[in-house]
Design a protein around this motif. Sequence first.
Motif, mmCIF file in Angstrom:
data_model
loop_
_atom_site.group_PDB
_atom_site.id
_atom_site.type_symbol
_atom_site.label_atom_id
_atom_site.label_comp_id
_atom_site.label_asym_id
_atom_site.label_seq_id
_atom_site.Cartn_x
_atom_site.Cartn_y
_atom_site.Cartn_z
ATOM 1 N N THR A 294 0.831 -1.199 0.000
ATOM 2 C CA THR A 294 0.000 0.000 0.000
ATOM 3 C C THR A 294 0.868 1.253 0.000
ATOM 4 O OG1 THR A 294 -0.133 0.056 2.419
ATOM 5 C CG2 THR A 294 -1.901 -1.099 1.264
ATOM 6 N N SER B 177 0.026 4.959 1.229
ATOM 7 C CA SER B 177 -0.996 5.700 1.962
ATOM 8 C C SER B 177 -0.551 7.140 2.163
ATOM 9 C CB SER B 177 -1.236 5.035 3.325
ATOM 10 O OG SER B 177 -2.155 5.780 4.086
ATOM 11 N N ASP C 191 -2.390 -1.033 -3.454
ATOM 12 C CA ASP C 191 -3.443 -0.055 -3.202
ATOM 13 C C ASP C 191 -2.853 1.314 -2.932
ATOM 14 O OD1 ASP C 191 -5.808 -1.655 -3.274
ATOM 15 O OD2 ASP C 191 -5.322 -2.453 -1.303
ATOM 16 N N ASN D 186 -7.569 3.345 5.339
ATOM 17 C CA ASN D 186 -8.278 2.569 4.319
ATOM 18 C C ASN D 186 -9.681 2.207 4.782
ATOM 19 O OD1 ASN D 186 -8.598 1.359 1.855
ATOM 20 N ND2 ASN D 186 -7.548 -0.515 2.412
#
Length: 177
Positions: A35, A37, A59, A65
């Motif tokens: 991820t 972020s 992601d 999330n």
Amino acid sequence: GGPSVMQTVGAMYLYRGSILEVNNAEFGLVMSNGTLSIQLDQGEGPAEIIGNLKVTGGDIFSGANTVSETHLFGTLKVEGNVTWTGGTYRPYINAEASWESDLWYATGTFTISSPATLVPLAVDRENNIVTPPEDMHWSILQADAGFPNNAPTFNGALWIMDQFGNNPQTRWDLRSK
């Protein structure tokens, strides 16, 4: 000859106002899993990557999330080109105000191809997940040098992508239907 950073697992956190400089290769940052972020609770301005970014999996999202507190909207700015061929971008949008949304922005070109997936999440002022009214627009993807004529796959039937700008298109807006 390889990328400056290769992310294959785990999480990378960029805060507002932070800069990750990865500009010494064709693709300075390659993300194939894990991820990325954008942390919105500290700092000001966009989280910035200087160099080219290639995303083939994983992601990308702003904040947590999961929806647990009022979402602050943020920007991931790439000073370079983006190639997005896989993985999922999960922008939050304000279902009550069409001018507030997370934005992924490139100063160069933004190339998208399947199976890159877009999974928007609409929230109201109380941070409830809601369905927005029809025909609202949010700017979620932008590229100063334009997009080739393609778009990500959608997860869900609530959305349409609208192209804006000259030829080549320089902005993709999400529209509710």
